[in-house]
Design a protein around this motif. Structure first.
Motif, PDB file in Angstrom:
ATOM      1  N   SER A  54     105.835  36.994  33.337  1.00 23.32           N
ATOM      2  CA  SER A  54     107.087  36.475  33.695  1.00 23.32           C
ATOM      3  C   SER A  54     106.773  34.982  33.156  1.00 23.32           C
ATOM      4  O   SER A  54     107.624  34.267  33.019  1.00 23.32           O
ATOM      5  CB  SER A  54     107.663  36.550  34.799  1.00 23.32           C
ATOM      6  N   SER A  55     105.383  34.551  33.285  1.00 27.43           N
ATOM      7  CA  SER A  55     105.433  33.225  33.097  1.00 27.43           C
ATOM      8  C   SER A  55     104.720  32.722  31.577  1.00 27.43           C
ATOM      9  O   SER A  55     104.706  31.544  31.452  1.00 27.43           O
ATOM     10  CB  SER A  55     104.040  32.613  34.046  1.00 27.43           C
ATOM     11  N   PHE A  56     104.908  33.673  30.841  1.00 30.09           N
ATOM     12  CA  PHE A  56     104.765  33.309  29.333  1.00 30.09           C
ATOM     13  C   PHE A  56     105.989  32.394  28.858  1.00 30.09           C
ATOM     14  O   PHE A  56     107.167  32.810  29.146  1.00 30.09           O
ATOM     15  CB  PHE A  56     104.678  34.593  28.435  1.00 30.09           C
ATOM     16  N   ASP A  57     105.677  31.341  28.331  1.00 28.25           N
ATOM     17  CA  ASP A  57     106.707  30.487  27.727  1.00 28.25           C
ATOM     18  C   ASP A  57     107.074  30.811  26.379  1.00 28.25           C
ATOM     19  O   ASP A  57     107.706  30.067  25.735  1.00 28.25           O
ATOM     20  CB  ASP A  57     106.257  29.074  28.064  1.00 28.25           C
ATOM     21  N   ALA A  58     106.288  31.633  25.677  1.00 29.14           N
ATOM     22  CA  ALA A  58     106.524  31.626  24.196  1.00 29.14           C
ATOM     23  C   ALA A  58     106.223  33.470  23.956  1.00 29.14           C
ATOM     24  O   ALA A  58     105.604  34.076  24.612  1.00 29.14           O
ATOM     25  CB  ALA A  58     105.688  31.043  23.463  1.00 29.14           C
ATOM     26  N   ALA A  59     107.097  33.760  23.143  1.00 28.98           N
ATOM     27  CA  ALA A  59     107.041  35.013  22.519  1.00 28.98           C
ATOM     28  C   ALA A  59     105.607  35.209  22.097  1.00 28.98           C
ATOM     29  O   ALA A  59     105.087  36.722  21.997  1.00 28.98           O
ATOM     30  CB  ALA A  59     108.114  35.664  21.569  1.00 28.98           C
ATOM     31  N   ARG A  60     105.173  34.203  21.223  1.00 29.54           N
ATOM     32  CA  ARG A  60     103.966  34.628  20.607  1.00 29.54           C
ATOM     33  C   ARG A  60     102.625  35.108  21.607  1.00 29.54           C
ATOM     34  O   ARG A  60     101.856  35.803  21.281  1.00 29.54           O
ATOM     35  CB  ARG A  60     103.583  33.388  19.854  1.00 29.54           C
ATOM     36  N   GLY A  61     102.609  34.296  22.764  1.00 27.30           N
ATOM     37  CA  GLY A  61     101.934  34.622  23.926  1.00 27.30           C
ATOM     38  C   GLY A  61     101.890  36.026  24.036  1.00 27.30           C
ATOM     39  O   GLY A  61     100.847  36.875  24.293  1.00 27.30           O
ATOM     40  N   LEU A  62     103.113  36.594  24.245  1.00 29.73           N
ATOM     41  CA  LEU A  62     103.272  37.905  24.689  1.00 29.73           C
ATOM     42  C   LEU A  62     102.831  39.009  23.767  1.00 29.73           C
ATOM     43  O   LEU A  62     102.342  40.065  23.954  1.00 29.73           O
ATOM     44  CB  LEU A  62     104.877  38.119  25.144  1.00 29.73           C
ATOM     45  N   ALA A  63     103.153  38.542  22.410  1.00 29.12           N
ATOM     46  CA  ALA A  63     102.947  39.516  21.207  1.00 29.12           C
ATOM     47  C   ALA A  63     101.461  39.714  21.010  1.00 29.12           C
ATOM     48  O   ALA A  63     100.879  40.812  20.738  1.00 29.12           O
ATOM     49  CB  ALA A  63     103.713  39.083  19.880  1.00 29.12           C
ATOM     50  N   ASN A  64     100.726  38.571  21.307  1.00 29.60           N
ATOM     51  CA  ASN A  64      99.170  38.564  21.278  1.00 29.60           C
ATOM     52  C   ASN A  64      98.549  39.276  22.372  1.00 29.60           C
ATOM     53  O   ASN A  64      97.701  39.969  22.260  1.00 29.60           O
ATOM     54  CB  ASN A  64      98.767  37.006  21.215  1.00 29.60           C
ATOM     55  N   THR A  65      99.000  39.118  23.566  1.00 31.08           N
ATOM     56  CA  THR A  65      98.700  39.811  24.775  1.00 31.08           C
ATOM     57  C   THR A  65      98.992  41.477  24.497  1.00 31.08           C
ATOM     58  O   THR A  65      97.726  42.176  24.664  1.00 31.08           O
ATOM     59  CB  THR A  65      99.223  39.615  25.985  1.00 31.08           C
ATOM     60  N   ALA A  66     100.039  41.859  23.925  1.00 28.46           N
ATOM     61  CA  ALA A  66     100.312  43.309  23.673  1.00 28.46           C
ATOM     62  C   ALA A  66      99.277  43.790  22.620  1.00 28.46           C
ATOM     63  O   ALA A  66      98.937  44.911  22.762  1.00 28.46           O
ATOM     64  CB  ALA A  66     101.716  43.488  23.039  1.00 28.46           C
ATOM     65  N   TRP A  67      99.233  42.893  21.541  1.00 27.21           N
ATOM     66  CA  TRP A  67      98.090  43.363  20.517  1.00 27.21           C
ATOM     67  C   TRP A  67      96.798  43.657  21.077  1.00 27.21           C
ATOM     68  O   TRP A  67      96.094  44.702  20.847  1.00 27.21           O
ATOM     69  CB  TRP A  67      98.275  42.228  19.358  1.00 27.21           C
ATOM     70  N   ALA A  68      96.455  42.630  21.869  1.00 23.62           N
ATOM     71  CA  ALA A  68      95.119  42.456  22.506  1.00 23.62           C
ATOM     72  C   ALA A  68      94.824  43.946  23.240  1.00 23.62           C
ATOM     73  O   ALA A  68      93.679  44.576  23.313  1.00 23.62           O
ATOM     74  CB  ALA A  68      94.522  41.306  23.246  1.00 23.62           C
ATOM     75  N   PHE A  69      95.786  44.178  24.147  1.00 21.40           N
ATOM     76  CA  PHE A  69      95.536  45.376  24.984  1.00 21.40           C
ATOM     77  C   PHE A  69      96.005  46.532  24.088  1.00 21.40           C
ATOM     78  O   PHE A  69      94.889  47.622  24.553  1.00 21.40           O
ATOM     79  CB  PHE A  69      96.673  45.218  26.160  1.00 21.40           C
ATOM     80  N   ALA A  70      96.324  46.641  23.218  1.00 21.51           N
ATOM     81  CA  ALA A  70      96.262  47.747  22.330  1.00 21.51           C
ATOM     82  C   ALA A  70      95.061  47.894  21.744  1.00 21.51           C
ATOM     83  O   ALA A  70      94.516  49.154  21.429  1.00 21.51           O
ATOM     84  CB  ALA A  70      97.397  47.715  21.191  1.00 21.51           C
TER      85      ALA A  70
END
Length: 175
Positions: A54-70
């Protein structure tokens, strides 16, 4: 070199609870790139992540994190559910690459989230003109992998691919 990567992975796991959203995203991407934590399990970086998303301030960080965990093959239900919630709340902030990477990340770990797929499909259709060849390929692959047949999205991808085909490199044509 392998020992160094293993130590980096262990040090990251030991300190992960204190990471903010950006630190978590960066650590996950670096671990994925190094493949130092490759496994299909709960625990590790994904264990603490739902509390941080919930502390992500940008969609890019969330997308990068999803990619990394995949890339790390992390399948963690609380993590995936949290990322889905966050993504749906900020879907209008995702660019073409973020949408493609996010849906790719879910397809890669075979995590089917129907409401998320519907939202990503709608956002992708709305922004299809911004999709580069790799975004088009990743998005079509991901929806096929999820066995999600969104006719209007597939039509939009096909139409955009035809428009951009003259600019495709060999790899883009192969994808």
């Amino acid at each position: 070199r392998r020992l160094l990567l293993e130590k980096f992975g262990k040090a990251t796991q030991a300190r992960i609870a204190g990471f903010d959203a950006q630190g978590l995203s960066t650590a996950a991407r670096r671990c994925a790139a190094a493949a130092s934590l490759r496994r299909r399990a709960t625990g590790g970086p994904g264990e603490q992540c739902p509390l941080k998303l919930s502390s992500f301030d940008a969609a890019r960080g969330l997308a990068n994190t999803a990619w990394a965990f995949a890339k790390l093959s992390v399948v963690n239900a609380p993590l995936r559910e949290s990322m889905s919630s966050c993504a749906m709340a900020m879907i209008t902030e995702f660019g073409a690459q973020g949408l493609a990477n996010f849906v790719w990340s879910y397809a890669t770990v075979e995590w089917l989230d129907s409401p998320l797929l519907e939202v990503i499909a709608a956002a992708s259709r709305a922004n299809i003109a911004d999709f580069e060849q790799q975004n088009l390929a990743n998005t079509s692959w991901a929806f096929a992998r999820c066995e999600w047949n969104d006719g209007p999205l597939l039509d939009a991808i096909a139409e955009e691919a035809v428009i951009k085909m003259k600019d495709f490199q060999r790899q883009g044509l192969a994808n």
